[in-house]
Design a protein around this motif. Structure first.
Motif, PDB file in Angstrom:
ATOM      1  N   MET A   1       6.392  55.399  56.032  1.00  0.00           N
ATOM      2  CA  MET A   1       6.455  56.862  56.153  1.00  0.00           C
ATOM      3  C   MET A   1       7.668  57.432  55.424  1.00  0.00           C
ATOM      4  O   MET A   1       7.633  58.570  54.932  1.00  0.00           O
ATOM      5  CB  MET A   1       6.494  57.252  57.635  1.00  0.00           C
ATOM      6  CG  MET A   1       5.172  57.044  58.356  1.00  0.00           C
ATOM      7  SD  MET A   1       5.358  56.920  60.162  1.00  0.00           S
ATOM      8  CE  MET A   1       6.012  58.512  60.552  1.00  0.00           C
ATOM      9  N   SER A   2       8.730  56.663  55.342  1.00  0.00           N
ATOM     10  CA  SER A   2       9.941  57.128  54.651  1.00  0.00           C
ATOM     11  C   SER A   2       9.804  57.048  53.135  1.00  0.00           C
ATOM     12  O   SER A   2      10.642  57.587  52.409  1.00  0.00           O
ATOM     13  CB  SER A   2      11.152  56.302  55.098  1.00  0.00           C
ATOM     14  OG  SER A   2      11.139  55.016  54.491  1.00  0.00           O
ATOM     15  N   GLY A   3       8.772  56.347  52.655  1.00  0.00           N
ATOM     16  CA  GLY A   3       8.598  56.137  51.220  1.00  0.00           C
ATOM     17  C   GLY A   3       9.159  54.818  50.737  1.00  0.00           C
ATOM     18  O   GLY A   3       8.981  54.457  49.570  1.00  0.00           O
ATOM     19  N   ALA A   4       9.858  54.094  51.620  1.00  0.00           N
ATOM     20  CA  ALA A   4      10.437  52.804  51.250  1.00  0.00           C
ATOM     21  C   ALA A   4       9.418  51.686  51.446  1.00  0.00           C
ATOM     22  O   ALA A   4       8.285  51.916  51.892  1.00  0.00           O
ATOM     23  CB  ALA A   4      11.690  52.537  52.080  1.00  0.00           C
ATOM     24  N   GLU A   5       9.836  50.465  51.134  1.00  0.00           N
ATOM     25  CA  GLU A   5       8.957  49.304  51.276  1.00  0.00           C
ATOM     26  C   GLU A   5       9.613  48.280  52.195  1.00  0.00           C
ATOM     27  O   GLU A   5      10.840  48.121  52.195  1.00  0.00           O
ATOM     28  CB  GLU A   5       8.687  48.669  49.908  1.00  0.00           C
ATOM     29  CG  GLU A   5       7.975  49.601  48.943  1.00  0.00           C
ATOM     30  CD  GLU A   5       7.633  48.923  47.633  1.00  0.00           C
ATOM     31  OE1 GLU A   5       8.050  47.757  47.425  1.00  0.00           O
ATOM     32  OE2 GLU A   5       6.950  49.555  46.805  1.00  0.00           O
ATOM     33  N   PRO A   6       8.810  47.555  52.989  1.00  0.00           N
ATOM     34  CA  PRO A   6       9.380  46.519  53.846  1.00  0.00           C
ATOM     35  C   PRO A   6       9.676  45.250  53.062  1.00  0.00           C
ATOM     36  O   PRO A   6       8.923  44.871  52.160  1.00  0.00           O
ATOM     37  CB  PRO A   6       8.260  46.273  54.874  1.00  0.00           C
ATOM     38  CG  PRO A   6       6.995  46.567  54.105  1.00  0.00           C
ATOM     39  CD  PRO A   6       7.346  47.688  53.158  1.00  0.00           C
ATOM     40  N   ARG A   7      10.781  44.608  53.385  1.00  0.00           N
ATOM     41  CA  ARG A   7      11.060  43.264  52.883  1.00  0.00           C
ATOM     42  C   ARG A   7      11.104  42.357  54.110  1.00  0.00           C
ATOM     43  O   ARG A   7      12.086  42.336  54.861  1.00  0.00           O
ATOM     44  CB  ARG A   7      12.369  43.206  52.106  1.00  0.00           C
ATOM     45  CG  ARG A   7      12.656  41.791  51.564  1.00  0.00           C
ATOM     46  CD  ARG A   7      13.685  41.806  50.460  1.00  0.00           C
ATOM     47  NE  ARG A   7      14.047  40.461  50.023  1.00  0.00           N
ATOM     48  CZ  ARG A   7      13.325  39.699  49.207  1.00  0.00           C
ATOM     49  NH1 ARG A   7      12.162  40.152  48.737  1.00  0.00           N
ATOM     50  NH2 ARG A   7      13.736  38.487  48.855  1.00  0.00           N
TER      51      ARG A   7
END
Length: 381
Positions: free
Chosen positions: A97-103
């Motif tokens: 939702m924040s626009g980031a990606e999970p690592r």
């Protein structure tokens, strides 16, 4: 056979009400302002006093708290957030939702939480935050790597959905200086029916979080009704906690000591009852520091067969959680996580909620022992 309650052992978790919640909700409904009002403000003040922090921002869910915390930390498109795969999918959805990606990173086999070594190994130039999950209510600390994280501009955002009331040293979770997010969902140790909260690091973050949770409007509801206009300063979301939900939370918070004691005693009862059962290992928790959220056992061989056997016998077992890096929606970020994948095949959550009695626990453990024996007889080795 113990005098267990079938309805109690048949639920893996359930809401716990003290009684006065009914009157509190009725009063909130009678007043008529069902959205954000002074009841929400009072709940925030009481939470801050309980946790020993300057401020708390109450929101509609822990997912909302995680999303807002990521925005407060400056996380957005092009960034990565280090996160364990072993968590509820809401943690990952908030990152997206924040626009980031999970690592995704692996967990410690003993605690089912992340550790500092795994976090350090996962850092890339795109890393902007790390989101440790306090699984089962276990307080963990990344203090030993704070200097490294601070030097690289990496924020720590604690997903403490399971950990309300737990302590790290002399401080409650939430008072450790991190952005911290709580869940007050139906089955949590403290419930609002639905709800959550974030602990900001600064007064400026608190102000910004309050603007973001009310659709980007910085003025409070009380201020808006005294003027002919209001300003919308930024993009925002409808994330406020309603007065009706706050009314439930205030009753729950005033009586939290009862739930805290009950959960710890229930955990100790399980520890005693599970001792000596072959092929079953309890995933430990420091009950003196933690308010246990669940009771998780590890069954190295034949977990699925034991699970099905217990479900067929009316025992409310569960699996928390299927690994997120293996979920279809998150497949593009998948990477090998051997500890997480092994753990996911072995863990099982036993019924755990404050309505359970010692007889209920004895029945669950008896059925578990039988199911393990039956699994072995059926050929699981």
């Amino acid at each position: 056979m113990t005098a267990h309650d079938p309805h109690s052992v048949g639920r893996n978790a359930k809401p716990f009400l003290h009684g006065p919640e009914y009157a509190a909700v009725t009063e909130a409904l009678r007043i008529g302002q069902w959205g954000h009002n002074t009841a929400t403000d009072a709940f925030e003040t009481e939470l801050a006093d309980f946790l020993g922090v300057p401020d708390v921002v109450a929101v509609s869910s822990c997912t909302a708290a995680l999303h807002l915390s990521l925005l407060l930390a400056g996380v957005g498109p092009g960034h990565e957030v280090i996160v364990p795969s072993q968590t509820f999918c809401a943690t990952i959805q908030a990152i997206l939702m924040s626009g980031a990606e999970p690592r995704f990173i692996d967990i410690n086999a003993d605690t089912l939480c992340v550790d500092s070594a795994a976090v350090l190994a996962a850092i890339t130039p795109q890393t902007r935050a790390v989101m440790p999950v306090l699984y089962g209510g276990r307080p963990i600390s990344l203090a030993d790597i704070h200097a490294t994280l601070d030097r690289r501009g990496i924020a720590v955002i604690e997903d403490a959905a399971h950990a309300f009331g737990s302590r790290l040293d002399s401080r409650k979770v939430g008072a450790t200086g991190e952005l911290t997010c709580f869940s007050f969902g139906p089955i949590k140790a403290l419930t609002c029916g639905e709800g959550g909260a974030l602990i900001p690091r600064t007064a400026d973050e608190a102000d910004r979080a309050r603007t973001l949770r009310l659709l980007g409007v910085p003025q409070s509801q009380a201020a808006r009704i005294r003027t002919t206009s209001y300003a919308v300063d930024t993009q925002g979301w409808r994330y406020h906690l309603s007065a009706v939900h706050a009314a439930i939370g205030r009753v729950q918070l005033a009586r939290f000591a009862t739930v805290e004691t009950t959960r710890r005693n229930l955990w100790r009862t399980y520890v005693q009852q599970l001792a000596g059962i072959d092929r079953v290992a309890l995933v430990d928790v420091d009950v003196e520091r933690s308010v246990p959220f669940n009771c998780v056992v590890r069954i190295p061989v034949g977990r699925d067969r034991v699970f099905e056997n217990l479900r067929d016998k009316g025992i409310g077992v569960g699996v928390h959680y299927p690994p997120n890096h293996l979920q279809p929606a998150f497949a593009r970020w998948s990477r090998p996580l051997p500890v997480t994948e092994t753990t996911a095949r072995q863990v099982m959550s036993l019924p755990f909620h404050p309505d359970m009695t010692e007889d209920d626990v004895a029945h669950v453990v008896s059925m578990l022992a039988r199911a393990v024996t039956s699994s072995r007889a059926d050929g699981d080795r």
